[in-house]
Motif scaffolding. Structure first.
Motif, PDB file in Angstrom:
ATOM      1  N   GLU A   4       0.996  -6.169 -12.652  1.00 16.74           N
ATOM      2  CA  GLU A   4       1.534  -4.819 -12.414  1.00 16.74           C
ATOM      3  C   GLU A   4       0.431  -3.871 -11.955  1.00 16.74           C
ATOM      4  O   GLU A   4       0.634  -3.056 -11.044  1.00 16.74           O
ATOM      5  CB  GLU A   4       2.163  -4.270 -13.707  1.00 16.74           C
ATOM      6  CG  GLU A   4       3.508  -4.869 -14.074  1.00 16.74           C
ATOM      7  CD  GLU A   4       4.034  -4.381 -15.424  1.00 16.74           C
ATOM      8  OE1 GLU A   4       5.198  -4.655 -15.733  1.00 16.74           O
ATOM      9  OE2 GLU A   4       3.272  -3.738 -16.169  1.00 16.74           O
ATOM     10  N   GLU A   5      -0.721  -3.988 -12.617  1.00 20.34           N
ATOM     11  CA  GLU A   5      -1.844  -3.116 -12.231  1.00 20.34           C
ATOM     12  C   GLU A   5      -2.229  -3.391 -10.779  1.00 20.34           C
ATOM     13  O   GLU A   5      -2.467  -2.469  -9.995  1.00 20.34           O
ATOM     14  CB  GLU A   5      -3.041  -3.339 -13.173  1.00 20.34           C
ATOM     15  CG  GLU A   5      -4.201  -2.410 -12.874  1.00 20.34           C
ATOM     16  CD  GLU A   5      -5.340  -2.492 -13.901  1.00 20.34           C
ATOM     17  OE1 GLU A   5      -5.083  -2.813 -15.074  1.00 20.34           O
ATOM     18  OE2 GLU A   5      -6.491  -2.231 -13.498  1.00 20.34           O
TER      19      GLU A   5
ATOM     20  N   GLU B   4      -0.311  -4.713  -8.369  1.00 15.44           N
ATOM     21  CA  GLU B   4       0.760  -4.276  -7.480  1.00 15.44           C
ATOM     22  C   GLU B   4       0.734  -2.750  -7.327  1.00 15.44           C
ATOM     23  O   GLU B   4       0.934  -2.211  -6.231  1.00 15.44           O
ATOM     24  CB  GLU B   4       2.093  -4.732  -8.092  1.00 15.44           C
ATOM     25  CG  GLU B   4       3.255  -4.828  -7.150  1.00 15.44           C
ATOM     26  CD  GLU B   4       3.026  -5.690  -5.930  1.00 15.44           C
ATOM     27  OE1 GLU B   4       2.326  -6.724  -6.038  1.00 15.44           O
ATOM     28  OE2 GLU B   4       3.522  -5.306  -4.847  1.00 15.44           O
ATOM     29  N   SER B   5       0.467  -2.078  -8.437  1.00 13.37           N
ATOM     30  CA  SER B   5       0.404  -0.621  -8.414  1.00 13.37           C
ATOM     31  C   SER B   5      -0.807  -0.144  -7.614  1.00 13.37           C
ATOM     32  O   SER B   5      -0.740   0.837  -6.857  1.00 13.37           O
ATOM     33  CB  SER B   5       0.385  -0.118  -9.864  1.00 13.37           C
ATOM     34  OG  SER B   5      -0.403   1.023  -9.997  1.00 13.37           O
TER      35      SER B   5
ATOM     36  N   LYS C 253       0.048  -0.510  -3.997  1.00 11.48           N
ATOM     37  CA  LYS C 253       1.108   0.381  -3.553  1.00 11.48           C
ATOM     38  C   LYS C 253       0.665   1.844  -3.549  1.00 11.48           C
ATOM     39  O   LYS C 253       1.004   2.605  -2.655  1.00 11.48           O
ATOM     40  CB  LYS C 253       2.309   0.216  -4.485  1.00 11.48           C
ATOM     41  CG  LYS C 253       3.638   0.539  -3.834  1.00 11.48           C
ATOM     42  CD  LYS C 253       4.795  -0.025  -4.628  1.00 11.48           C
ATOM     43  CE  LYS C 253       6.127   0.450  -4.057  1.00 11.48           C
ATOM     44  NZ  LYS C 253       7.275  -0.187  -4.694  1.00 11.48           N
ATOM     45  N   PHE C 254      -0.062   2.222  -4.590  1.00 12.32           N
ATOM     46  CA  PHE C 254      -0.389   3.636  -4.749  1.00 12.32           C
ATOM     47  C   PHE C 254      -1.863   3.931  -4.547  1.00 12.32           C
ATOM     48  O   PHE C 254      -2.308   5.048  -4.759  1.00 12.32           O
ATOM     49  CB  PHE C 254       0.049   4.131  -6.134  1.00 12.32           C
ATOM     50  CG  PHE C 254       1.511   3.949  -6.396  1.00 12.32           C
ATOM     51  CD1 PHE C 254       2.458   4.659  -5.663  1.00 12.32           C
ATOM     52  CD2 PHE C 254       1.959   3.054  -7.348  1.00 12.32           C
ATOM     53  CE1 PHE C 254       3.805   4.493  -5.888  1.00 12.32           C
ATOM     54  CE2 PHE C 254       3.316   2.877  -7.577  1.00 12.32           C
ATOM     55  CZ  PHE C 254       4.243   3.592  -6.849  1.00 12.32           C
TER      56      PHE C 254
ATOM     57  N   VAL D 260      -2.353   6.061 -13.728  1.00  9.14           N
ATOM     58  CA  VAL D 260      -1.313   5.076 -14.029  1.00  9.14           C
ATOM     59  C   VAL D 260      -1.896   3.804 -14.666  1.00  9.14           C
ATOM     60  O   VAL D 260      -1.280   3.193 -15.535  1.00  9.14           O
ATOM     61  CB  VAL D 260      -0.452   4.766 -12.779  1.00  9.14           C
ATOM     62  CG1 VAL D 260      -1.252   4.032 -11.737  1.00  9.14           C
ATOM     63  CG2 VAL D 260       0.782   3.970 -13.150  1.00  9.14           C
ATOM     64  N   HIS D 261      -3.112   3.440 -14.274  1.00  6.22           N
ATOM     65  CA  HIS D 261      -3.705   2.224 -14.846  1.00  6.22           C
ATOM     66  C   HIS D 261      -4.043   2.415 -16.314  1.00  6.22           C
ATOM     67  O   HIS D 261      -3.842   1.525 -17.131  1.00  6.22           O
ATOM     68  CB  HIS D 261      -4.958   1.809 -14.075  1.00  6.22           C
ATOM     69  CG  HIS D 261      -4.658   1.486 -12.661  1.00  6.22           C
ATOM     70  ND1 HIS D 261      -5.550   1.627 -11.640  1.00  6.22           N
ATOM     71  CD2 HIS D 261      -3.527   1.037 -12.093  1.00  6.22           C
ATOM     72  CE1 HIS D 261      -4.974   1.281 -10.508  1.00  6.22           C
ATOM     73  NE2 HIS D 261      -3.758   0.917 -10.769  1.00  6.22           N
TER      74      HIS D 261
ATOM     75  N   LEU E 184       7.506  -2.852  -9.939  1.00  5.93           N
ATOM     76  CA  LEU E 184       7.095  -1.670  -9.165  1.00  5.93           C
ATOM     77  C   LEU E 184       8.260  -1.094  -8.369  1.00  5.93           C
ATOM     78  O   LEU E 184       8.312   0.110  -8.130  1.00  5.93           O
ATOM     79  CB  LEU E 184       5.891  -2.006  -8.283  1.00  5.93           C
ATOM     80  CG  LEU E 184       4.520  -1.734  -8.930  1.00  5.93           C
ATOM     81  CD1 LEU E 184       4.228  -0.243  -9.029  1.00  5.93           C
ATOM     82  CD2 LEU E 184       4.369  -2.351 -10.314  1.00  5.93           C
TER      83      LEU E 184
ATOM     84  N   VAL F 202       9.970   1.030 -10.895  1.00  5.00           N
ATOM     85  CA  VAL F 202       9.208   2.277 -11.058  1.00  5.00           C
ATOM     86  C   VAL F 202       9.482   3.219  -9.879  1.00  5.00           C
ATOM     87  O   VAL F 202       9.735   4.413 -10.055  1.00  5.00           O
ATOM     88  CB  VAL F 202       7.699   1.970 -11.189  1.00  5.00           C
ATOM     89  CG1 VAL F 202       6.866   3.234 -11.055  1.00  5.00           C
ATOM     90  CG2 VAL F 202       7.402   1.272 -12.517  1.00  5.00           C
TER      91      VAL F 202
ATOM     92  N   ALA G 127       7.332   3.324 -15.728  1.00  5.80           N
ATOM     93  CA  ALA G 127       6.290   2.297 -15.838  1.00  5.80           C
ATOM     94  C   ALA G 127       6.076   1.923 -17.304  1.00  5.80           C
ATOM     95  O   ALA G 127       5.970   0.740 -17.646  1.00  5.80           O
ATOM     96  CB  ALA G 127       4.980   2.799 -15.226  1.00  5.80           C
TER      97      ALA G 127
END
Lengths: 212, 212
Positions: free
Chosen positions: A197-198, A200-201, A204-205, B78-79, B162, B165, B178
């Motif tokens: 998830e980290e 992918e995030s 993406k971001f 976010v991380h 994601l 999210v 998330a």
């Protein structure tokens, strides 16, 4: 070996071993005198399994007792064993609306039927899944899409899991692998999933300089 | 609304709400007199989130406090938020050999590097995964094949996560999704996985008449 050696071998303190013996989580050793018993490799194995179920599976003592009893049956029922090896999804049911759970249970039963999954009507996992869906509902999240995607994903994972079980060879080994793989597998998947998830995030971001 | 109404709305007893207020899990209400406060929809949302993190995520109070503080930052990372939203894999570290954890940590670091995952070197999930692998080792299970298969599976799952999210729209909504998706998702995956395992096992080893 004596209880002190069993303790050294497994890192489990003697008073804890005695507690497990009293609670029926560990079979009694062979008595060599009125207050001394001898333990063997099966005790070492069983003790390690109990620790995994307690410390990583966080199963309650009573559940572990049932699970071990099911494992020790002459002709163990793998579904019953796996059913016991599922930690309850919800620590405190007060916080979940029972009406929502009933509604979501129906959704799970439909999913099982639609996918043709061979799952007993009383399988504890049906109820556990319904409770989690009710919790999603309660925090206002719509999981209709996620549910189908997760069902796809676990179909693949279950194939891997059964390969893992099959590699154990003997029937007892396979049952042991099923329990260990189910419980530890949940935690391994959770940790790997968090990393994915980290990743992918980050893709993406965008990544912050201090993160990677 | 008054605290009694907040309690009725969420099903959380008043003394529990007061406890969360004291523990900093819930922001204070707006004082309308020296001993009365007014609460609003944000308190309802926050209270529901706290319950999910406690009852399903089983996160310790201190972890939830950190997580909520990270969520409330003006520019939340976010991380960092996702890192806090990972329950510790091991309830009691005594039962795991620290040498095995160090060895397995190296294996996890290699896996992350080989797959090109953008994951911070201090991500708690690296250590959690290493602890679970050490536990597998301790019960004599060889997970070399399973580890790669699980890593494949979570790469797919993380894409779904994601998307989930992203559907939340606003930045706060996405962060909320998330956290909720990570914590509840673990439990949902575990329950669905148990059903898929039962199905796979029934296909592979045959079904007993009383199971389905």
């Amino acid at each position: 070996m004596r209880i002190a050696e069993l303790s050294r071998h497994t890192g489990v303190p003697v008073p804890t071993i005695k507690y497990y013996l009293r609670e029926g989580l560990l079979p009694a050793g062979e008595l060599t005198s009125p207050n001394q018993a001898r333990y063997d490799d099966r005790h070492v194995q069983r003790l390690r399994l109990v620790r995994v179920l307690l410390d990583i599976g966080r199963l309650p003592i009573a559940t572990i007792r049932q699970l071990l009893a099911a494992l020790d049956e002459p002709d163990p029922d793998v579904h019953k064993v796996l059913g016991h090896a599922l930690p309850s999804a919800v620590a405190n049911k007060d916080s979940i609306d029972p009406d929502a759970v009933r509604r979501e249970r129906q959704r799970i039963d439909e999913l099982v039927q639609k996918r043709g999954w061979l799952v007993g009507p009383e399988a504890p996992a049906r109820q556990a899944a319904a409770e989690v869906l009710a919790a999603f509902e309660q925090v206002g999240a719509d999981v209709s899409m996620l549910l189908g995607q997760y069902a796809d994903a676990v179909e693949t994972i279950a194939v891997y899991d059964l390969q893992f079980v099959g590699r154990a060879g003997t029937p007892e080994g396979m049952l042991h692998a099923a329990v260990v793989g189910s419980i530890l597998g949940d935690s391994l998947l959770a940790a790997l999933r968090r990393m994915a998830e980290e990743h992918e995030s980050a893709k993406k971001f965008g990544i912050r300089g201090d993160d990677c």
